[in-house]
Scaffold this active site. Structure first.
Site, short mmCIF file in Angstrom:
data_model
loop_
_atom_site.label_atom_id
_atom_site.label_comp_id
_atom_site.label_asym_id
_atom_site.label_seq_id
_atom_site.Cartn_x
_atom_site.Cartn_y
_atom_site.Cartn_z
N LYS A 126 -26.12 25.75 -62.74
CA LYS A 126 -24.78 25.35 -63.56
C LYS A 126 -23.68 25.33 -62.65
O LYS A 126 -23.66 25.86 -61.62
CB LYS A 126 -24.70 26.34 -64.50
CG LYS A 126 -25.79 26.59 -65.51
CD LYS A 126 -25.09 26.04 -66.75
CE LYS A 126 -26.25 26.44 -68.07
NZ LYS A 126 -26.01 27.60 -68.50
N HIS A 129 -17.72 26.99 -62.16
CA HIS A 129 -16.48 26.59 -62.66
C HIS A 129 -15.30 27.24 -62.61
O HIS A 129 -15.30 28.47 -61.80
CB HIS A 129 -16.66 26.16 -64.16
CG HIS A 129 -17.39 27.18 -65.10
ND1 HIS A 129 -16.42 28.22 -65.19
CD2 HIS A 129 -18.59 27.29 -65.37
CE1 HIS A 129 -17.21 29.10 -66.00
NE2 HIS A 129 -18.42 28.62 -66.08
N HIS A 132 -15.63 31.07 -63.37
CA HIS A 132 -16.29 31.81 -62.24
C HIS A 132 -15.46 32.18 -61.13
O HIS A 132 -15.46 33.14 -60.34
CB HIS A 132 -17.57 31.02 -61.84
CG HIS A 132 -18.77 31.28 -62.90
ND1 HIS A 132 -19.27 30.15 -63.14
CD2 HIS A 132 -19.36 32.17 -63.11
CE1 HIS A 132 -20.22 30.43 -64.17
NE2 HIS A 132 -20.13 31.80 -64.13
#
Ligand code: ARG
Length: 576
Positions: A126, A129, A132
């Site tokens: 994933k 982003h 994070h």
């Protein structure tokens, strides 16, 4: 510095109360007219059986005014106000910083104690982003702060490398995967097929069933599923590492969720022994009614584990391995309930380590102009954000030769832009209390006059340039105590107080898990320096002794700013 300590010692002598208690009560008044420290005597009213003003007056009479560092003590109302001798305060504060042979604020209070800081923990396959980014930047700062206080701080990355979504990815990859794209831009390709899976599954519910089956096989150790999953993991980690490198972040352990998969049986065994595992609709759960929490699922009806089971196993493993003093989870606030459940299950099972676990939550990251969601593929990649920031910074300094040396080469501009652009993002995440949401605004982040990394970095570079122009030698610490005693202006005193307060800010930041306390201290110092600089011509100071003293003060300012930024993961710029 030791003035505070000495006041506390003196108060302890006078009152017979423990120093820790007095230290907690001693205040720094909001206005300088009320002294540099103030003691609220109503705290003593009970033990001394007197009215606060009387206590204050009595203590003021016994004041040791023969001390060179104490100017006066005044009893005002119920307060005892301490005024330190400025010159002696400033000279000692500056000298302590310049002669320190360890990094500023270093202490041994954490010696021999293990603190685990778990942060970043992105999900494999994933995007990395901006949410994070928050945990990565905040966690890294906390790690550095605990390390500075002498703790054995352990950096843990609890990678999201397990769970049903890998079943989905395996199915999606077999159906639509593009090998070449996977190698070239792994995260983007994996995101593409993940989004596609969700679109397709709307009309074809059998896909979900296939995904569950693929995950079950993965957990059971089927070779083909494991191979694919490993590839996703390796490629993702490679991509994450480029972001980590750019931010200067690293880890001691990457024990992802999968690491705990074979440790779940021990958790189940423990919960059975304690007789708190019950069956509910085929699943194995722990009821948490007494904590006012929903039940925590340990095993699903098909026997597979979930996120929470892996976290339970992780706590047990970490405590067995490190007997941690603290186990800190730097994870967004939406997961607060999850952590309360995990810690409560452990408490209910009589696991004492639960008390030493803390969830350090943080707010949301918002972009006024974009709507974000992973499922639809609308995400802001941190990589792109960092680059955008560096590009914008480069443009600003290229255009504006007020903000840099006129002769700066393109290569140097790029180096400076990298540090400032990245610093601007880090600062944005750490400038306020962590629970506050962050609304991204380039104008604010890159405002060279505002509360921003560029402002502090620019100020620092300016101060360093004065020292260079003056031919000041950092290693010589040329001004002695006697010379430093020449510093006694309001501005100089304000600077010295901020320098002196730095270690306390670091320690407070650690125990409140709030690096913003350091960021503010450093920003205030930069502001105080600019004020001083605008009013005092340091280079043109005529008296050579005073000039040396001022340069030494400047060096102490720089050292403190540098030290504070270092703890937050922002780099300073020596020249711009
Ligand atoms: N991987 C999770 C996420 O991205 C965060 C993991 C948090 N840590 C934990 N021990 N549960 O949302």
């Amino acid at each position: 510095m030791d003035f505070r300590v000495r006041i506390i010692e003196w108060l302890a002598e006078q009152t017979g109360l423990p120093q820790e208690q007095l230290a907690e009560w001693l205040e720094v008044p909001p206005q300088p007219e009320l002294g540099d420290y103030a003691f609220p005597c109503f705290r003593l009213a009970k033990t001394m059986r007197q009215a606060p003003p009387k206590i204050a007056a009595g203590l003021a009479e016994k004041a040791p005014l023969d001390l060179d560092w104490l100017e006066k003590i005044e009893a005002v109302g119920g307060y005892l106000n301490f005024f330190v001798n400025r010159a002696s305060f400033i000279s000692r504060a500056v000298s302590a910083v310049l002669h320190a042979d360890a990094p500023l604020a270093q202490s041994d209070e954490g010696q021999g104690k293990n603190v685990i800081v778990e942060y970043s923990s992105p999900n494999i396959a994933k995007p990395f982003h901006v949410g994070h980014a928050f945990t990565t930047i905040l966690g890294h700062a906390l790690y550095k702060i605990y390390d500075r206080l002498g703790y054995n701080a352990i950096r843990m990355n609890h990678l999201g490398d397990y769970g049903t979504q890998f079943g989905k990815l395996i199915v999606a990859y077999r159906l639509w995967g593009d090998e070449a794209a996977l190698v070239k831009e792994p995260i983007k390709e994996l995101l593409r097929i993940y989004v596609l899976f969700h679109d397709e599954a709307k009309d074809k519910p059998e896909l979900e069933q296939q995904a569950r089956e693929a995950f079950r096989k993965l957990e059971a150790g089927a070779a083909e599923e494991i191979d694919l999953w490993k590839r996703f993991k390796d490629l993702s980690l490679k991509a994450f590492n480029t972001v980590y490198e750019r931010l200067g972040v690293s880890f001691d352990y990457f024990y992802g969720e999968s690491y705990y998969s074979d440790k779940i049986p021990d958790v189940v065994k423990l919960l059975r022994e304690k007789q708190i595992l019950t069956e509910s609709e085929g699943a194995q759960v722990v009821m948490l009614d007494e904590y006012d929490l929903p039940p925590c699922i340990i095993l699903k009806s098909d026997g597979t584990t979930i996120y929470a089971s892996r976290d339970l196993a992780a706590v047990l493993f970490r405590d067995q391995t490190w007997s941690f003093e603290r186990n800190i989870y730097v994870v967004g606030m939406p997961q607060a309930l999850h952590f309360r459940q995990v810690f409560s299950v452990l408490e209910k099972a009589g696991v004492e380590a639960a008390k030493r676990c803390v969830h350090v939550g943080f707010g949301l990251v918002k972009f006024p102009d974009r709507k974000l969601s992973t499922r639809s593929g609308h995400v802001v990649f941190l990589e792109d954000l960092l680059q955008e920031s560096v590009d914008k910074t480069l443009e600003i300094i290229r255009k504006n030769d007020q903000l840099r040396q006129a002769d700066m080469s393109e290569a140097e501009m790029r180096q400076v832009a990298e540090k400032i652009g990245i610093g601007a993002i880090v600062y944005t995440f750490l400038k306020n209390g962590r629970e506050r949401d962050i609304v991204f605004s380039w104008d604010e982040m890159l405002d060279f006059d505002g509360d921003s990394a560029p402002y502090v970095q620019y100020t620092y570079a300016r101060a360093r340039s004065i020292l260079r122009k003056a031919g000041h030698d950092d290693t010589a610490a040329d001004a002695g105590l006697a010379e430093l005693m020449l510093l006694d202006s309001d501005d100089e005193f304000a600077l010295a107080k901020l320098i002196d307060g730095f270690p306390a800010a670091v320690s407070k930041a650690a125990y409140a898990y709030e690096p913003y306390m350091i960021v503010r201290q450093v920003t205030s110092l930069a502001r105080a320096f600019n004020k001083y600089y605008n009013q005092t011509s340091i280079l043109k100071t005529e008296d050579p002794a005073l000039r040396r003293a001022r340069l030494a003060l400047l060096q102490a300012v720089c050292k403190t700013i540098n030290s504070g930024f270092e703890l937050t993961g922002i780099e300073v710029v020596e020249r711009m």
